[in-house]
Write an enzyme that holds these catalytic residues in place. Structure first.
Site, PDB file in Angstrom:
ATOM      1  N   GLU A 250       3.828   4.026   6.760  1.00 22.36           N
ATOM      2  CA  GLU A 250       2.608   3.227   6.603  1.00 22.36           C
ATOM      3  C   GLU A 250       1.653   3.918   5.627  1.00 22.36           C
ATOM      4  OE1 GLU A 250       0.921   0.604   7.156  1.00 22.36           O
ATOM      5  OE2 GLU A 250       1.227  -0.224   9.148  1.00 22.36           O
ATOM      6  N   ASP A 251       0.763   3.136   5.021  1.00 25.93           N
ATOM      7  CA  ASP A 251      -0.282   3.732   4.188  1.00 25.93           C
ATOM      8  C   ASP A 251      -1.443   4.232   5.062  1.00 25.93           C
ATOM      9  OD1 ASP A 251      -1.086   1.166   4.889  1.00 25.93           O
ATOM     10  OD2 ASP A 251      -1.674   0.562   2.864  1.00 25.93           O
TER      11      ASP A 251
ATOM     12  N   GLY B  12       0.798  -1.227   0.000  1.00 22.83           N
ATOM     13  CA  GLY B  12       0.000   0.000   0.000  1.00 22.83           C
ATOM     14  C   GLY B  12       0.827   1.272   0.000  1.00 22.83           C
TER      15      GLY B  12
ATOM     16  N   ASP C 221      -5.190   2.223  11.073  1.00 19.82           N
ATOM     17  CA  ASP C 221      -6.633   2.062  11.280  1.00 19.82           C
ATOM     18  C   ASP C 221      -6.850   1.687  12.755  1.00 19.82           C
ATOM     19  OD1 ASP C 221      -9.303   1.574  10.827  1.00 19.82           O
ATOM     20  OD2 ASP C 221      -9.032  -0.222   9.651  1.00 19.82           O
TER      21      ASP C 221
ATOM     22  N   LYS D 204      -6.727   6.949  10.851  1.00 16.41           N
ATOM     23  CA  LYS D 204      -8.158   6.869  11.212  1.00 16.41           C
ATOM     24  C   LYS D 204      -8.258   6.837  12.731  1.00 16.41           C
ATOM     25  CE  LYS D 204      -9.673   4.162   7.197  1.00 16.41           C
ATOM     26  NZ  LYS D 204     -10.315   2.896   6.773  1.00 16.41           N
TER      27      LYS D 204
ATOM     28  N   PHE E  24     -13.611   3.625   3.718  1.00 20.89           N
ATOM     29  CA  PHE E  24     -12.595   2.780   3.096  1.00 20.89           C
ATOM     30  C   PHE E  24     -12.133   3.455   1.818  1.00 20.89           C
ATOM     31  CE2 PHE E  24     -10.676  -0.660   0.793  1.00 20.89           C
ATOM     32  CZ  PHE E  24     -10.018  -1.346   1.798  1.00 20.89           C
ATOM     33  N   VAL E  25     -10.861   3.783   1.745  1.00 20.94           N
ATOM     34  CA  VAL E  25     -10.336   4.523   0.591  1.00 20.94           C
ATOM     35  C   VAL E  25      -9.410   3.646  -0.246  1.00 20.94           C
ATOM     36  CG1 VAL E  25     -10.561   6.827   1.600  1.00 20.94           C
ATOM     37  CG2 VAL E  25      -8.468   5.512   2.018  1.00 20.94           C
TER      38      VAL E  25
END
Ligand code: 5GP
Length: 195
Positions: free
Chosen positions: A109-110, A54, A113, A141, A162-163
């Site tokens: 990191e991408d 990612g 969450d 997030k 969610f992207v």
């Protein structure tokens, strides 16, 4: 990005409900993070460690905005299914190849969450005695956090959407979109990727 250039992405673009961050907005945030890292780590022995896949676009753009010498490496981990309980353990598919001990590590990191993956990976890296260990994430997030995560550099805070795009996938699709978009709920449920 206007509607016409979006159309070039055909089916992929049709699955996008809304653009969350345009190419220009991403570029602006990534440049600001690169400038901050260049300033904060001047004169230090720095290694950027990214989590595949990612982080692919973010890392490629970020390193080009950093003006001090840095090394780059990647790790790859096996994903865990949302249906299965997370036991705090992930499997390394590819580990870091450069030495970590006594070096200043920036973990890239991408998305952070729940923070569970990050927590596990940081504990693992910390055990290798880096001089320092900080986190840089494109998306954060905070509302979804299950475990505390200390993040030094953040691109964007993200609500509970969610992207996809700019390296982020859903079932291996959408990584090649140059912007980040919110996936339509239907696409999230129905689409089957090549895997
Ligand atoms: P965590 O352990 O923090 O819950 O999970 C983080 C990982 O979940 C990210 O590295 C990413 O792979 C995935 N993830 C979480 N939110 C999103 C999202 O909105 N879009 C995509 N494509 N992946 C996400």
């Amino acid at each position: 990005m206007n509607r016409d250039s979006l159309q070039a992405y055909g089916d992929l673009a049709n699955d996008i409900q809304e653009i969350f961050a345009t190419e220009q907005e991403i570029h602006n945030r990534v440049s600001a993070i690169g400038a901050a890292i260049s300033r904060d780590y001047a004169g230090k022995d720095v290694v950027l460690i990214g989590v595949l896949k990612g982080v692919l676009c973010f890392m490629a753009d970020l390193v080009r905005t950093i003006t001090i010498p840095v090394e780059v490496d990647f790790i790859s981990i096996s994903g865990y299914s949302a249906k299965e309980p997370f036991h705090g353990v992930v499997r390394f598919v590819k580990d870091v190849e450069v030495p970590v001990e006594n070096r200043h590590i920036i973990f890239v990191e991408d998305v952070v969450d729940t923070g569970l993956t990050l927590n596990y990976l940081l504990r693992n890296l910390r055990a290798r005695n880096p001089a320092s260990l900080e986190v840089c994430t494109l998306f954060n997030k905070p509302d979804r956090r299950l475990i505390e995560a200390r993040i030094k550099y953040t691109g964007f805070d993200l609500p509970d959407f969610f992207v996809v795009g700019y390296g982020l996938d859903h079932r291996e699709r959408y990584r090649n979109l140059p912007f980040v978009g919110i996936l339509k709920p239907g696409a999230l449920l129905n689409k089957r990727g090549p895997k």
